[in-house]
Motif scaffolding. Structure first.
Motif, PDB file in Angstrom:
ATOM      1  N   LEU A  33       8.654   5.168  81.445  1.00 41.53           N
ATOM      2  CA  LEU A  33       8.673   6.523  80.904  1.00 41.53           C
ATOM      3  C   LEU A  33       9.251   6.478  79.496  1.00 41.53           C
ATOM      4  CD1 LEU A  33       8.111   9.530  81.521  1.00 41.53           C
ATOM      5  CD2 LEU A  33      10.523   9.698  82.162  1.00 41.53           C
ATOM      6  N   ILE A  34       8.475   6.944  78.526  1.00 40.63           N
ATOM      7  CA  ILE A  34       8.937   7.007  77.135  1.00 40.63           C
ATOM      8  C   ILE A  34       9.160   8.477  76.803  1.00 40.63           C
ATOM      9  CG2 ILE A  34       8.417   6.449  74.735  1.00 40.63           C
ATOM     10  CD1 ILE A  34       6.401   4.362  75.868  1.00 40.63           C
ATOM     11  N   ILE A  35      10.315   8.754  76.220  1.00 41.02           N
ATOM     12  CA  ILE A  35      10.677  10.125  75.846  1.00 41.02           C
ATOM     13  C   ILE A  35      10.818  10.168  74.330  1.00 41.02           C
ATOM     14  CG2 ILE A  35      12.352  11.981  76.112  1.00 41.02           C
ATOM     15  CD1 ILE A  35      13.257  10.499  78.715  1.00 41.02           C
ATOM     16  N   GLY A  36      10.113  11.097  73.709  1.00 38.91           N
ATOM     17  CA  GLY A  36      10.200  11.299  72.264  1.00 38.91           C
ATOM     18  C   GLY A  36      10.639  12.721  71.981  1.00 38.91           C
ATOM     19  N   ALA A  37      11.244  12.930  70.812  1.00 37.68           N
ATOM     20  CA  ALA A  37      11.701  14.273  70.462  1.00 37.68           C
ATOM     21  C   ALA A  37      11.644  14.477  68.962  1.00 37.68           C
ATOM     22  CB  ALA A  37      13.128  14.493  70.964  1.00 37.68           C
ATOM     23  N   GLU A  38      11.424  15.731  68.591  1.00 38.05           N
ATOM     24  CA  GLU A  38      11.415  16.108  67.186  1.00 38.05           C
ATOM     25  C   GLU A  38      12.076  17.473  67.045  1.00 38.05           C
ATOM     26  OE1 GLU A  38       8.279  16.828  63.501  1.00 38.05           O
ATOM     27  OE2 GLU A  38       7.495  16.374  65.485  1.00 38.05           O
ATOM     28  N   ALA A  39      13.124  17.545  66.234  1.00 33.87           N
ATOM     29  CA  ALA A  39      13.827  18.806  65.997  1.00 33.87           C
ATOM     30  C   ALA A  39      13.066  19.625  64.955  1.00 33.87           C
ATOM     31  CB  ALA A  39      15.248  18.546  65.517  1.00 33.87           C
ATOM     32  N   TYR A  40      12.989  20.900  65.194  1.00 37.12           N
ATOM     33  CA  TYR A  40      12.339  21.819  64.263  1.00 37.12           C
ATOM     34  C   TYR A  40      13.423  22.625  63.556  1.00 37.12           C
ATOM     35  CZ  TYR A  40       7.536  20.916  65.612  1.00 37.12           C
ATOM     36  OH  TYR A  40       6.306  20.333  65.794  1.00 37.12           O
ATOM     37  N   ALA A  41      14.122  21.985  62.623  1.00 40.54           N
ATOM     38  CA  ALA A  41      15.222  22.617  61.904  1.00 40.54           C
ATOM     39  C   ALA A  41      14.774  23.161  60.553  1.00 40.54           C
ATOM     40  CB  ALA A  41      16.366  21.623  61.706  1.00 40.54           C
ATOM     41  N   ASP A  42      13.652  22.686  60.040  1.00 43.49           N
ATOM     42  CA  ASP A  42      13.141  23.107  58.739  1.00 43.49           C
ATOM     43  C   ASP A  42      12.499  24.494  58.858  1.00 43.49           C
ATOM     44  OD1 ASP A  42      12.281  22.511  55.932  1.00 43.49           O
ATOM     45  OD2 ASP A  42      10.303  22.724  56.870  1.00 43.49           O
ATOM     46  N   LEU A  43      12.911  25.438  58.018  1.00 40.50           N
ATOM     47  CA  LEU A  43      12.401  26.805  58.099  1.00 40.50           C
ATOM     48  C   LEU A  43      10.894  26.880  57.891  1.00 40.50           C
ATOM     49  CD1 LEU A  43      15.167  28.938  56.329  1.00 40.50           C
ATOM     50  CD2 LEU A  43      14.602  28.845  58.746  1.00 40.50           C
ATOM     51  N   PRO A  62      14.807  24.748  68.071  1.00 43.18           N
ATOM     52  CA  PRO A  62      13.719  24.279  68.929  1.00 43.18           C
ATOM     53  C   PRO A  62      13.557  22.759  68.770  1.00 43.18           C
ATOM     54  CG  PRO A  62      12.985  26.050  67.478  1.00 43.18           C
ATOM     55  CD  PRO A  62      14.320  25.588  66.990  1.00 43.18           C
ATOM     56  N   ILE A  63      13.446  22.075  69.879  1.00 46.53           N
ATOM     57  CA  ILE A  63      13.189  20.633  69.863  1.00 46.53           C
ATOM     58  C   ILE A  63      11.941  20.386  70.694  1.00 46.53           C
ATOM     59  CG2 ILE A  63      14.003  18.346  70.556  1.00 46.53           C
ATOM     60  CD1 ILE A  63      16.794  19.206  69.832  1.00 46.53           C
ATOM     61  N   TYR A  64      10.963  19.729  70.072  1.00 48.10           N
ATOM     62  CA  TYR A  64       9.735  19.392  70.787  1.00 48.10           C
ATOM     63  C   TYR A  64       9.990  18.083  71.512  1.00 48.10           C
ATOM     64  CZ  TYR A  64       4.795  19.130  71.846  1.00 48.10           C
ATOM     65  OH  TYR A  64       3.595  19.093  72.504  1.00 48.10           O
ATOM     66  N   ILE A  65       9.842  18.102  72.837  1.00 50.88           N
ATOM     67  CA  ILE A  65      10.118  16.929  73.654  1.00 50.88           C
ATOM     68  C   ILE A  65       8.808  16.462  74.292  1.00 50.88           C
ATOM     69  CG2 ILE A  65      10.785  18.288  75.670  1.00 50.88           C
ATOM     70  CD1 ILE A  65      12.923  16.052  76.194  1.00 50.88           C
ATOM     71  N   VAL A  66       8.605  15.140  74.287  1.00 55.57           N
ATOM     72  CA  VAL A  66       7.362  14.549  74.786  1.00 55.57           C
ATOM     73  C   VAL A  66       7.695  13.446  75.776  1.00 55.57           C
ATOM     74  CG1 VAL A  66       5.268  13.315  74.128  1.00 55.57           C
ATOM     75  CG2 VAL A  66       6.220  15.027  72.602  1.00 55.57           C
ATOM     76  N   PHE A  67       6.957  13.417  76.878  1.00 51.01           N
ATOM     77  CA  PHE A  67       7.092  12.365  77.882  1.00 51.01           C
ATOM     78  C   PHE A  67       5.760  11.641  77.992  1.00 51.01           C
ATOM     79  CE2 PHE A  67      10.292  15.425  79.001  1.00 51.01           C
ATOM     80  CZ  PHE A  67      11.360  14.670  79.457  1.00 51.01           C
ATOM     81  N   THR A  68       5.789  10.321  77.866  1.00 50.09           N
ATOM     82  CA  THR A  68       4.611   9.496  78.107  1.00 50.09           C
ATOM     83  C   THR A  68       4.916   8.594  79.286  1.00 50.09           C
ATOM     84  OG1 THR A  68       3.948   9.521  75.783  1.00 50.09           O
ATOM     85  CG2 THR A  68       3.041   7.760  77.147  1.00 50.09           C
ATOM     86  N   PHE A 152       8.371  22.620  74.004  1.00 57.06           N
ATOM     87  CA  PHE A 152       9.629  22.919  73.323  1.00 57.06           C
ATOM     88  C   PHE A 152      10.739  23.242  74.295  1.00 57.06           C
ATOM     89  CE2 PHE A 152       6.859  23.595  69.700  1.00 57.06           C
ATOM     90  CZ  PHE A 152       7.616  23.089  68.661  1.00 57.06           C
ATOM     91  N   LEU A 153      11.924  22.738  73.970  1.00 59.96           N
ATOM     92  CA  LEU A 153      13.170  23.173  74.578  1.00 59.96           C
ATOM     93  C   LEU A 153      13.935  23.876  73.458  1.00 59.96           C
ATOM     94  CD1 LEU A 153      14.182  20.004  76.629  1.00 59.96           C
ATOM     95  CD2 LEU A 153      13.162  22.116  77.485  1.00 59.96           C
ATOM     96  N   TYR A 154      14.568  24.976  73.784  1.00 62.04           N
ATOM     97  CA  TYR A 154      15.275  25.775  72.781  1.00 62.04           C
ATOM     98  C   TYR A 154      16.772  25.699  73.067  1.00 62.04           C
ATOM     99  CZ  TYR A 154      10.497  27.439  72.424  1.00 62.04           C
ATOM    100  OH  TYR A 154       9.130  27.508  72.302  1.00 62.04           O
ATOM    101  N   PHE A 155      17.534  25.278  72.060  1.00 60.85           N
ATOM    102  CA  PHE A 155      18.965  25.075  72.242  1.00 60.85           C
ATOM    103  C   PHE A 155      19.757  26.131  71.493  1.00 60.85           C
ATOM    104  CE2 PHE A 155      17.092  21.014  73.166  1.00 60.85           C
ATOM    105  CZ  PHE A 155      17.800  20.590  74.285  1.00 60.85           C
ATOM    106  N   ASP A 156      20.762  26.671  72.175  1.00 59.42           N
ATOM    107  CA  ASP A 156      21.648  27.691  71.624  1.00 59.42           C
ATOM    108  C   ASP A 156      22.638  27.020  70.692  1.00 59.42           C
ATOM    109  OD1 ASP A 156      22.986  29.993  71.159  1.00 59.42           O
ATOM    110  OD2 ASP A 156      23.662  30.312  73.210  1.00 59.42           O
TER     111      ASP A 156
END
Length: 156
Positions: A33-43, A62-68, A152-156
């Motif tokens: 299982l490969i997990i990748g992520a990308e944060a969406y911090a740029d406006l 928001p963080i885009y999370i991917v599972f392969t 997406f997972l959304y973090f407070d």
């Protein structure tokens, strides 16, 4: 002339598509299982993906999370718990897409209602941009063998 007009008009938000998790700069793998992520911090990236809102007031990352899944077996995710942790050890919980969309569409409660009063549930008919937030939330409970899923997972 039509090409020029298309370039000048604002484009619609884009639904994010999952790529192989190993292609993301932040990725890790264990037992197929490969997990990748990308944060969406740029406006600009946020506006391109979800529409033009005041993201600084929403205070959500928001963080885009991917599972392969490269294995031959399905991987269950329905019992996983996710938290974001800063380098200093501070933990940030995941919030529901509904809460994120409420923060964007109703930044403060109506006068006299107080901060704990429930706000109306955003509907897709009233605001199509809210559907982009809710439709792209990661809610999958399993990764089939040989498949890649993301959201997406959304973090407070």
């Amino acid at each position: 002339m039509l090409l020029l007009l298309a370039l000048l008009l604002p484009s619609d938000p884009v639904k994010v598509r999952a790529h192989d998790a190993a292609s993301y700069p932040a990725h890790d793998g264990h037992a197929g299982l490969i997990i990748g992520a990308e944060a969406y911090a740029d406006l600009d990236k946020l506006k391109e993906t979800f529409g033009k809102y005041d993201y600084e007031r929403a205070v959500v990352l928001p963080i885009y999370i991917v599972f392969t899944n490269t294995s031959k077996d399905a991987v269950k995710l329905d019992t996983m718990t996710v938290e974001m942790e800063s380098p200093s050890g501070r933990r940030f919980p995941v919030i529901a897409a509904r809460d994120f969309s409420l923060r964007l569409t109703h930044p403060k409660p109506p006068s006299g209602m107080g901060s704990k009063s429930p706000l109306p549930f955003p509907t897709r008919k009233k605001d199509p941009m809210v559907s982009l937030i809710m439709d792209q939330e990661f809610v999958v409970g399993m990764v089939p063998p040989g498949d890649t899923i993301g959201g997406f997972l959304y973090f407070d």
